[in-house]
Write an enzyme that holds these catalytic residues in place. Structure first.
Site, PDB file in Angstrom:
ATOM      1  N   ARG A  73       0.836  -1.213   0.000  1.00 56.56           N
ATOM      2  CA  ARG A  73       0.000   0.000   0.000  1.00 56.56           C
ATOM      3  C   ARG A  73       0.866   1.257   0.000  1.00 56.56           C
ATOM      4  O   ARG A  73       0.510   2.259  -0.607  1.00 56.56           O
ATOM      5  CB  ARG A  73      -0.958  -0.019   1.204  1.00 56.56           C
ATOM      6  CG  ARG A  73      -2.051  -1.076   1.023  1.00 56.56           C
ATOM      7  CD  ARG A  73      -3.059  -1.034   2.124  1.00 56.56           C
ATOM      8  NE  ARG A  73      -3.760   0.250   2.209  1.00 56.56           N
ATOM      9  CZ  ARG A  73      -4.408   0.659   3.288  1.00 56.56           C
ATOM     10  NH1 ARG A  73      -4.456  -0.098   4.369  1.00 56.56           N
ATOM     11  NH2 ARG A  73      -5.025   1.814   3.294  1.00 56.56           N
ATOM     12  N   GLN A 104      -9.720  10.659   7.677  1.00 58.20           N
ATOM     13  CA  GLN A 104      -9.558   9.249   8.059  1.00 58.20           C
ATOM     14  C   GLN A 104      -8.457   8.620   7.215  1.00 58.20           C
ATOM     15  O   GLN A 104      -8.093   7.473   7.412  1.00 58.20           O
ATOM     16  CB  GLN A 104     -10.867   8.498   7.815  1.00 58.20           C
ATOM     17  CG  GLN A 104     -12.035   9.028   8.615  1.00 58.20           C
ATOM     18  CD  GLN A 104     -13.361   8.516   8.063  1.00 58.20           C
ATOM     19  OE1 GLN A 104     -13.851   7.461   8.453  1.00 58.20           O
ATOM     20  NE2 GLN A 104     -13.942   9.250   7.148  1.00 58.20           N
ATOM     21  N   ASN A 105      -7.956   9.379   6.248  1.00 60.58           N
ATOM     22  CA  ASN A 105      -6.972   8.812   5.322  1.00 60.58           C
ATOM     23  C   ASN A 105      -5.575   8.821   5.923  1.00 60.58           C
ATOM     24  O   ASN A 105      -5.228   9.689   6.716  1.00 60.58           O
ATOM     25  CB  ASN A 105      -6.982   9.591   3.998  1.00 60.58           C
ATOM     26  CG  ASN A 105      -8.329   9.499   3.309  1.00 60.58           C
ATOM     27  OD1 ASN A 105      -9.147   8.655   3.660  1.00 60.58           O
ATOM     28  ND2 ASN A 105      -8.581  10.369   2.352  1.00 60.58           N
ATOM     29  N   ASP A 107      -2.842   8.674   3.863  1.00 59.66           N
ATOM     30  CA  ASP A 107      -1.959   8.809   2.690  1.00 59.66           C
ATOM     31  C   ASP A 107      -1.205  10.135   2.602  1.00 59.66           C
ATOM     32  O   ASP A 107      -0.367  10.324   1.711  1.00 59.66           O
ATOM     33  CB  ASP A 107      -2.765   8.569   1.401  1.00 59.66           C
ATOM     34  CG  ASP A 107      -3.976   9.515   1.258  1.00 59.66           C
ATOM     35  OD1 ASP A 107      -3.929  10.648   1.776  1.00 59.66           O
ATOM     36  OD2 ASP A 107      -4.956   9.097   0.606  1.00 59.66           O
ATOM     37  N   HIS A 122      -6.747   8.441  11.761  1.00 62.83           N
ATOM     38  CA  HIS A 122      -6.342   7.027  11.688  1.00 62.83           C
ATOM     39  C   HIS A 122      -4.843   6.866  11.464  1.00 62.83           C
ATOM     40  O   HIS A 122      -4.400   5.836  10.979  1.00 62.83           O
ATOM     41  CB  HIS A 122      -7.149   6.308  10.592  1.00 62.83           C
ATOM     42  CG  HIS A 122      -8.606   6.172  10.923  1.00 62.83           C
ATOM     43  ND1 HIS A 122      -9.578   5.842   9.993  1.00 62.83           N
ATOM     44  CD2 HIS A 122      -9.265   6.308  12.103  1.00 62.83           C
ATOM     45  CE1 HIS A 122     -10.762   5.797  10.596  1.00 62.83           C
ATOM     46  NE2 HIS A 122     -10.599   6.085  11.860  1.00 62.83           N
ATOM     47  N   CYS A 150      12.532  -3.963  16.631  1.00 65.06           N
ATOM     48  CA  CYS A 150      12.843  -2.729  17.367  1.00 65.06           C
ATOM     49  C   CYS A 150      14.248  -2.818  17.970  1.00 65.06           C
ATOM     50  O   CYS A 150      14.546  -3.788  18.681  1.00 65.06           O
ATOM     51  CB  CYS A 150      11.796  -2.528  18.455  1.00 65.06           C
ATOM     52  SG  CYS A 150      12.134  -1.105  19.515  1.00 65.06           S
ATOM     53  N   GLY A 190     -16.331  12.020   0.504  1.00 70.65           N
ATOM     54  CA  GLY A 190     -15.740  10.728   0.135  1.00 70.65           C
ATOM     55  C   GLY A 190     -15.627   9.725   1.260  1.00 70.65           C
ATOM     56  O   GLY A 190     -14.664   8.964   1.318  1.00 70.65           O
ATOM     57  N   THR A 191     -16.624   9.736   2.128  1.00 69.22           N
ATOM     58  CA  THR A 191     -16.612   8.719   3.202  1.00 69.22           C
ATOM     59  C   THR A 191     -17.958   8.026   3.290  1.00 69.22           C
ATOM     60  O   THR A 191     -18.999   8.663   3.113  1.00 69.22           O
ATOM     61  CB  THR A 191     -16.233   9.343   4.572  1.00 69.22           C
ATOM     62  OG1 THR A 191     -16.283   8.312   5.566  1.00 69.22           O
ATOM     63  CG2 THR A 191     -17.129  10.489   4.980  1.00 69.22           C
ATOM     64  N   ALA A 234     -15.224  13.909  -5.897  1.00 68.25           N
ATOM     65  CA  ALA A 234     -14.567  15.010  -5.172  1.00 68.25           C
ATOM     66  C   ALA A 234     -13.730  15.874  -6.118  1.00 68.25           C
ATOM     67  O   ALA A 234     -13.706  17.098  -5.974  1.00 68.25           O
ATOM     68  CB  ALA A 234     -13.696  14.434  -4.061  1.00 68.25           C
TER      69      ALA A 234
HETATM   70  P1  OAD Z   1     -15.104   3.713   2.332  1.00 63.71           P
HETATM   71  O1  OAD Z   1     -14.450   2.830   1.350  1.00 63.71           O
HETATM   72  O2  OAD Z   1     -15.908   3.090   3.419  1.00 63.71           O
HETATM   73  O3  OAD Z   1     -16.053   4.758   1.584  1.00 63.71           O
HETATM   74  C1  OAD Z   1     -15.604   5.449   0.462  1.00 63.71           C
HETATM   75  C2  OAD Z   1     -16.672   6.449   0.073  1.00 63.71           C
HETATM   76  O4  OAD Z   1     -16.135   7.249  -0.972  1.00 63.71           O
HETATM   77  C3  OAD Z   1     -17.969   5.843  -0.468  1.00 63.71           C
HETATM   78  O5  OAD Z   1     -19.076   6.465   0.168  1.00 63.71           O
HETATM   79  C4  OAD Z   1     -17.947   6.174  -1.967  1.00 63.71           C
HETATM   80  O6  OAD Z   1     -19.245   6.411  -2.505  1.00 63.71           O
HETATM   81  C5  OAD Z   1     -17.135   7.434  -1.962  1.00 63.71           C
HETATM   82  N1  OAD Z   1     -16.414   7.720  -3.216  1.00 63.71           N
HETATM   83  C6  OAD Z   1     -15.893   6.856  -4.123  1.00 63.71           C
HETATM   84  N2  OAD Z   1     -15.275   7.520  -5.115  1.00 63.71           N
HETATM   85  C7  OAD Z   1     -15.384   8.837  -4.829  1.00 63.71           C
HETATM   86  C8  OAD Z   1     -14.926  10.040  -5.465  1.00 63.71           C
HETATM   87  N3  OAD Z   1     -14.230   9.999  -6.590  1.00 63.71           N
HETATM   88  N4  OAD Z   1     -15.228  11.214  -4.876  1.00 63.71           N
HETATM   89  C9  OAD Z   1     -15.942  11.273  -3.725  1.00 63.71           C
HETATM   90  N5  OAD Z   1     -16.388  10.172  -3.086  1.00 63.71           N
HETATM   91  C10 OAD Z   1     -16.109   8.970  -3.617  1.00 63.71           C
HETATM   92  O7  OAD Z   1     -13.941   4.659   2.954  1.00 63.71           O
HETATM   93  P2  OAD Z   1     -13.946   5.475   4.320  1.00 63.71           P
HETATM   94  O8  OAD Z   1     -15.271   6.044   4.617  1.00 63.71           O
HETATM   95  O9  OAD Z   1     -12.784   6.392   4.276  1.00 63.71           O
HETATM   96  O10 OAD Z   1     -10.157   2.699   8.568  1.00 63.71           O
HETATM   97  O11 OAD Z   1     -13.633   4.330   5.364  1.00 63.71           O
HETATM   98  C11 OAD Z   1     -13.471   4.665   6.711  1.00 63.71           C
HETATM   99  C12 OAD Z   1     -12.424   3.798   7.341  1.00 63.71           C
HETATM  100  O12 OAD Z   1     -12.687   2.424   7.067  1.00 63.71           O
HETATM  101  C13 OAD Z   1     -11.017   3.988   6.779  1.00 63.71           C
HETATM  102  O13 OAD Z   1     -10.329   5.075   7.359  1.00 63.71           O
HETATM  103  C14 OAD Z   1     -10.362   2.692   7.157  1.00 63.71           C
HETATM  104  C15 OAD Z   1     -11.457   1.730   6.770  1.00 63.71           C
HETATM  105  O14 OAD Z   1     -11.458   0.521   7.433  1.00 63.71           O
HETATM  106  C16 OAD Z   1      -9.084   2.115   9.095  1.00 63.71           C
HETATM  107  O15 OAD Z   1      -8.237   1.551   8.420  1.00 63.71           O
HETATM  108  C17 OAD Z   1      -9.033   2.230  10.590  1.00 63.71           C
END
Ligand code: OAD
Length: 256
Positions: A73, A104-105, A107, A122, A150, A190-191, A234
């Site tokens: 990744r 939450q990203n 990157d 995160h 370590c 985008g969440t 986005a």
């Molecule tokens: P998800 O994969 O759950 O959701 C991604 C969201 O982005 C969805 O609602 C899509 O519709 C939307 N999406 C896709 N393409 C897009 C674009 N081009 N522009 C805007 N939106 C778009 O990802 P997260 O909500 O970030 O946690 O997930 C939350 C957490 O779950 C992450 O931080 C990670 C994961 O497990 C950990 O690793 C602790």
């Protein structure tokens, strides 16, 4: 589906009046940079089981497997560039008294695009620490297949990301809660809003009286909290929102 003009106009006007803004972001904002999301069709959690790769127990059972997956990744992220969505958020920052990206990203694309106040709920894939003693770990070259050891305690080195079952960094979360409590507008971008406690911040903003604007091509768990939904990607929606915000600010300054 793309956002209609009225929704854009309402969103831009609301932003134009705002002094404090929070941009709450998830994997979707980085999708157009080539970084896969988690829960979309073909997303990471469709291909892999989180309990085998993203929990402390998984790392304790098989540190090398988890390490190798995060190295992969890291390579994907290192090859990625911020997209117009990240840049639009960075360009919005100076328009407000306070502008906080709560992400939450892991990157760091917001920072690379120029956002200055970024709270990483995160953690970050670009940092590492010892799973046993917690000391940060830095090395010029990281092995691909084997989690390093370590030098202080002999524990195994892991990426500094938050895994399922772990607590979010307390100070970062507290800062995010403060920003959310005083914001006039929260952009939820985008969440899927399925992961707590992060997603709870959107509801906290709503309860505190903020206008919630959702930027997402699809409805989500957070849509019921949204006052305005901009349905699109986005990288398309955010530059257009920025353009309209600038237009509105210019009109105001001419009028004033
Ligand atoms: P998800 O994969 O759950 O959701 C991604 C969201 O982005 C969805 O609602 C899509 O519709 C939307 N999406 C896709 N393409 C897009 C674009 N081009 N522009 C805007 N939106 C778009 O990802 P997260 O909500 O970030 O946690 O997930 C939350 C957490 O779950 C992450 O931080 C990670 C994961 O497990 C950990 O690793 C602790």
């Amino acid at each position: 589906m793309s956002a209609d003009g009225t929704a854009y106009q309402r969103a831009a006007e609301r932003l134009c009046q705002a002094r404090r803004v929070v941009a709450f972001t998830g994997a979707g904002i980085s999708a157009e940079s080539g970084i896969p999301t988690f829960r979309d069709p073909g997303g990471l959690w469709e291909q892999f089981r989180p309990e085998e790769l993203a929990t402390p127990e998984a790392f304790e059972r098989n540190p090398d497997r988890v390490w190798a997956w995060y190295q992969h990744r890291r390579r994907v992220i290192a090859a990625a560039e911020p997209n117009p969505g990240h840049y639009a958020l960075a360009a919005m920052e100076p328009h407000f008294e306070e502008f906080t990206v709560v992400t939450q990203n892991i990157d760091q694309l917001h920072q690379r695009a120029g956002s200055r106040r970024v709270l990483e709920l995160h953690g970050s894939i670009l940092r590492n620490h010892c799973h046993r003693c917690g000391r940060p770990y830095e090395a010029p070259n990281l092995p691909e297949e084997r989690a390093p050891t370590c030098p202080h305690c002999g524990g195994r080195i892991r990426p500094s990301v938050v895994w399922f079952g772990e607590l979010l960094p307390e100070d970062v979360f507290a800062e995010a809660e403060q920003a959310v409590a005083r914001c006039d507008v929260l952009l939820s971008i985008g969440t899927s809003g399925e992961v707590y406690p992060a997603a709870g911040l959107v509801w906290q903003a709503k309860l505190a009286g903020a206008t919630v604007i959702e930027v997402n091509p699809n409805p989500t768990e957070l849509t019921p909290a949204a006052d305005i939904a901009l349905r699109g990607s986005a990288a398309t929606v955010l530059p257009e929102l920025l353009r309209r915000l600038c237009e509105c600010r210019q009109k105001l300054s001419k009028a004033g």
